[in-house]
Motif scaffolding. Structure first.
Motif, PDB file in Angstrom:
ATOM      1  N   VAL A 256       2.145  -1.321  11.904  1.00 33.48           N
ATOM      2  CA  VAL A 256       1.854  -0.766  10.581  1.00 33.48           C
ATOM      3  C   VAL A 256       1.953  -1.903   9.564  1.00 33.48           C
ATOM      4  CG1 VAL A 256       2.708   0.765   8.754  1.00 33.48           C
ATOM      5  CG2 VAL A 256       2.633   1.556  11.137  1.00 33.48           C
ATOM      6  N   ARG A 257       0.982  -1.937   8.651  1.00 28.33           N
ATOM      7  CA  ARG A 257       1.009  -2.940   7.584  1.00 28.33           C
ATOM      8  C   ARG A 257       1.063  -2.232   6.247  1.00 28.33           C
ATOM      9  NH1 ARG A 257      -3.143  -7.768   8.209  1.00 28.33           N
ATOM     10  NH2 ARG A 257      -1.691  -8.607   6.670  1.00 28.33           N
ATOM     11  N   ALA A 258       1.787  -2.857   5.297  1.00 27.28           N
ATOM     12  CA  ALA A 258       1.926  -2.271   3.969  1.00 27.28           C
ATOM     13  C   ALA A 258       2.002  -3.384   2.951  1.00 27.28           C
ATOM     14  CB  ALA A 258       3.174  -1.394   3.902  1.00 27.28           C
ATOM     15  N   LEU A 259       1.587  -3.071   1.716  1.00 27.68           N
ATOM     16  CA  LEU A 259       1.619  -4.020   0.618  1.00 27.68           C
ATOM     17  C   LEU A 259       2.643  -3.588  -0.417  1.00 27.68           C
ATOM     18  CD1 LEU A 259      -2.164  -4.802  -0.096  1.00 27.68           C
ATOM     19  CD2 LEU A 259      -0.482  -6.272   1.026  1.00 27.68           C
ATOM     20  N   ALA A 260       3.328  -4.586  -0.993  1.00 23.32           N
ATOM     21  CA  ALA A 260       4.286  -4.299  -2.062  1.00 23.32           C
ATOM     22  C   ALA A 260       3.520  -3.862  -3.304  1.00 23.32           C
ATOM     23  CB  ALA A 260       5.116  -5.534  -2.367  1.00 23.32           C
ATOM     24  N   ALA A 261       3.911  -2.726  -3.874  1.00 23.78           N
ATOM     25  CA  ALA A 261       3.269  -2.238  -5.085  1.00 23.78           C
ATOM     26  C   ALA A 261       3.578  -3.183  -6.238  1.00 23.78           C
ATOM     27  CB  ALA A 261       3.762  -0.823  -5.419  1.00 23.78           C
ATOM     28  N   GLN A 262       2.580  -3.430  -7.090  1.00 23.16           N
ATOM     29  CA  GLN A 262       2.773  -4.314  -8.229  1.00 23.16           C
ATOM     30  C   GLN A 262       3.212  -3.533  -9.455  1.00 23.16           C
ATOM     31  OE1 GLN A 262      -0.645  -6.808  -8.880  1.00 23.16           O
ATOM     32  NE2 GLN A 262      -0.466  -7.791  -6.892  1.00 23.16           N
TER      33      GLN A 262
END
Length: 262
Positions: A256-262
């Motif tokens: 699973v890949r996820a991005l840090a919310a800005q």
């Protein structure tokens, strides 16, 4: 007796002068056959640097948020001009760095300034030597004709307290996870249903407890993503953070890949 003493003093003085000659040569700023390069005040390789701006012919161009470069003294560097990614041959000599033989993707991004990409690419990777100056978390690269690239050291987003928006599997950015260090939990959304579980972090691994989740039914695409995310729980996953990207890999092979919310 007096003549013997003067002779002894001359012998000692001659030996002292002879000993000082190689020391004076070693303190010089030039090596035989060429000049030595000064070392930068702080490390510049092995660090992800976010590009802030490029100044050419007196005009400063602000960089898009994704522009970055990771310099490597091992022969290759990589980064992004803002839209397209690139890699280049890298030669480091003291405070001089040269990026050449660059290869990049050729995407057209409507929301990115392509003119900036061209300016950054020419300044960084046309093969000219760049003088590097590091000041705390700031890096300035300057060409011989005065063009400058200003960069800031990028830190990885923290695992705890960051809202991680899942990008793989695809859930239309509706799935997200947040790890709470004090409570020792992870909570968020699987895309349709809310979830909460114990989360123990140690040595690059996270032990996830059995999930407590709501039981709503949503469209098939969201439910397929949820089923993938549920495979992370009640087991141990390895985690890796690369700047703003979190990758979770379970023992059963689920990634699973996820991005840090800005």
């Amino acid at each position: 007796m007096y003549r013997q003493k003067r002779h002894t003093q001359r012998t000692i003085l001659t030996a002292a002068v002879a000993a000082l000659v190689p020391l004076a040569a070693a303190c010089g700023t030039e090596k035989a056959g060429g000049s030595s390069s000064a070392e930068p005040a702080a490390p510049l390789t092995g660090i992800r640097w976010s590009v802030d701006s490029v100044t050419v012919d007196g005009t400063t161009h602000r960089a898009p948020s994704d522009a970055h470069v990771t310099l490597d003294d091992g022969g290759r560097s990589e980064g992004s001009y803002g839209c397209n990614t690139f890699s280049a041959r890298t030669d480091v000599d003291g405070d001089r760095i040269r990026l050449s033989d660059a290869m990049s993707t050729e995407m057209a991004c409507d929301d990115k300034p392509m003119a900036f990409e061209n300016t950054l690419a020419r300044t960084l990777t046309d093969g000219d030597a760049l003088k590097a100056e590091v000041n705390d978390d700031r890096l300035t690269l300057t060409t011989d004709d005065g063009a400058t690239v200003r960069l800031t050291r990028s830190e990885d987003a923290p695992l705890h307290g960051t809202k991680w928006t899942v990008t793989t599997p695809a859930t239309g950015s509706r799935a997200h996870l947040t790890f709470d260090k004090d409570k020792g939990t992870v909570s968020g959304s699987l895309g349709c249903n809310e979830v909460n579980a114990r989360a123990t972090v140690r040595d690059g691994r996270i032990t996830l407890g059995a999930p407590a989740a709501t039981r709503m039914m949503c469209e098939d695409s969201l439910m397929a993503g949820e089923r993938t995310l549920m495979k992370l729980f009640d087991g141990t996953v390895e985690y890796r953070i690369d700047h703003r990207t979190l990758t979770l890999t379970s023992e059963n092979g689920t990634s699973v890949r996820a991005l840090a919310a800005q």
